[in-house]
Every structure is written in C-alpha cells, then in structure tokens.
Motif scaffolding. Structure first.
Motif, short mmCIF file in Angstrom:
data_model
loop_
_atom_site.label_atom_id
_atom_site.label_comp_id
_atom_site.label_asym_id
_atom_site.label_seq_id
_atom_site.Cartn_x
_atom_site.Cartn_y
_atom_site.Cartn_z
N LYS A 1 0.83 -1.21 0.00
CA LYS A 1 0.00 0.00 0.00
C LYS A 1 0.86 1.26 0.00
N GLU A 2 0.71 2.07 -1.03
CA GLU A 2 1.38 3.36 -1.19
C GLU A 2 2.89 3.27 -1.35
N SER B 1 4.72 2.32 -15.45
CA SER B 1 4.67 2.75 -14.05
C SER B 1 3.58 1.97 -13.34
N ALA B 2 3.69 1.90 -12.02
CA ALA B 2 2.71 1.16 -11.23
C ALA B 2 2.47 1.90 -9.93
N GLU B 3 1.26 1.73 -9.41
CA GLU B 3 0.92 2.32 -8.13
C GLU B 3 -0.08 1.42 -7.40
N PHE B 4 -0.10 1.57 -6.09
CA PHE B 4 -1.06 0.85 -5.25
C PHE B 4 -1.48 1.84 -4.17
N PRO B 5 -2.50 2.64 -4.46
CA PRO B 5 -2.86 3.72 -3.53
C PRO B 5 -3.50 3.18 -2.26
N LYS B 6 -3.63 4.06 -1.29
CA LYS B 6 -4.23 3.69 -0.01
C LYS B 6 -5.65 3.16 -0.21
#
Lengths: 115, 113
Positions: B51-52, B66-71
């Motif tokens: 997370k984040e 690109s990659a993301e894993f938001p809250k």
C-alpha cells in the motif's frame, strides 16, 4: 540470478497413468516453491506451496516434493485424468533486498492426458 | 471471499496510446505483484508493491511503464505510448504477507495494433 528449468516442455500420457513433472532451479537459497496450473487463455491456479523448510506437500492426487540441496522439485500426479490437461508451472521465491518474495517461473510443462 | 480481480480482461490499443490495467487484491492482502507473459515465454516479474509503496520495480522497463497501489482503490499498471512489443498477458497476484502463497488474477490480455 535464479533460473528455473522445466523439462520436457510437453508431455502426453494415457488416462490413468501416474506421472512426475520435474523442476530444477540454480540458486538453492529459496524462500519457497509454488506449483501452478494454467489452462489455455486463463490465469494461474495455485496447486501447492512448499516452504524451504519442508520436504513435501500433498493435496488430493497431487504431491510435490522439494530437495533444496540439489535444486529440484517434482510434482507427482496420481491416476491422471483428461481434466488434468493444462500447463504446469513451477516458481521459486528468493529472499532479496527489502524482503521481496517475487517469483521466478519456469516456462512450464504442457500436459495432455489422452482418454 | 472473491479472488484477485483484474480488469479489463482484454484491452486493445493502437500504437502510441496509453493502457491502464487494474488489479484488486484479495480481501486482507496488502502485497501486490505484477507479472508479464509474452507469447512463447514464461512469466516474468515486473513490480512488487505494498500500500502506497513500490518495494521492488527491478523487472519494470525503464521507460513508459509505471505502477501504483494507492491507499484506497486498486493497483494500477500504466503503460504509456504503447508499442507492438507490449502485447502480452499481464497478471496480477496478491499475497497476505511476505513469503506467503501468491494468488493470481485471470490476467489482462493487451493487444497493440
């Protein structure tokens, strides 16, 4: 760098036969080893997970063994059925920087069970 | 408990467009991994997120990815200015913790025309 090898690439057996699928890896310092099944055009289904401290795991007609020192694992399928036809993938995880447990996969063995 | 969800299942993009792939991990799982399966090749690790935080992106191409894993919300794998070589199946996996079993989603099959 970890490398995982699965030979042969394809295997065809008659229904009812017991069979063994092999997997070898170059770096024995693994965290765990996982066997997966992949049907054509589908995702991966986890079959068995063996922790580095374990020697084998069983689930139904499946039995997976692990020999860390020799860098080998086998997946034993008892009394094969046509529904077992799929690609079987072996994957290992190594402890790394930041406690990563990413998986390194073999290319898989495509199994065909003939009725 | 629903499994790992990925959408879309199939995505067609023309060269130069952007592709956004979404992954919702299993309930209670805070570790997300992205893998790519190119035609006739095995699955290759791309990125590992919590997370984040991006924990390991050693498998990501240096540009356009690109990659993301938001809250809140799913993990997103973003590919900018797609090229034909990006055509592949992209799989997301989630895990409840380090060294635990990874559970895979059904994948997103990206086709770049």
């Amino acid at each position: 760098k970890q490398e995982v090898t699965q030979i042969p690439a394809a295997l065809s057996v008659p229904e009812g036969e017991n069979l063994v699928l092999n997997c070898s890896f170059t770096d024995s310092a693994i965290y765990n080893l996982q066997w997966f099944r992949q049907d054509p055009g589908k995702g991966l289904t986890s079959l068995l997970l063996i922790q580095s401290s374990q020697r084998e795991q069983t689930s139904g007609r499946l039995n997976a063994s692990l020999d860390k020192s020799s860098g080998r694992s086998t997946l034993y399928i008892a009394a094969s059925q046509p529904g077992d036809s799929a690609t079987y993938l072996c994957a290992v995880s190594n402890p790394g920087t930041g406690a990563n447990s990413k998986l390194t996969f073999g290319k898989g063995i495509t199994l065909s069970v003939r009725p | 408990n629903a499994g790992v969800m990925q959408n879309p299942r199939h995505l067609v993009r023309r060269r130069g467009q952007e592709a956004r792939l979404r992954c919702s991990p299993m309930k209670g799982h805070s570790h997300v991994y992205w893998y790519r399966q190119l035609p006739e090749e095995g699955l290759k690790f791309m990125v590992y997120l919590q997370k984040e935080n991006i924990i390991d992106e050693s498998g990501m191409p240096k540009e356009r990815f690109s990659a993301e894993f938001p809250k809140e919300g799913p993990s997103i794998l973003r590919i900018q200015q797609v090229v034909r070589g990006d055509s592949a199946a992209y799989f997301c996996a989630s895990s409840p913790g380090l060294g635990r079993e990874q559970y895979f989603g059904p994948g997103t099959r990206l086709t770049v025309t």
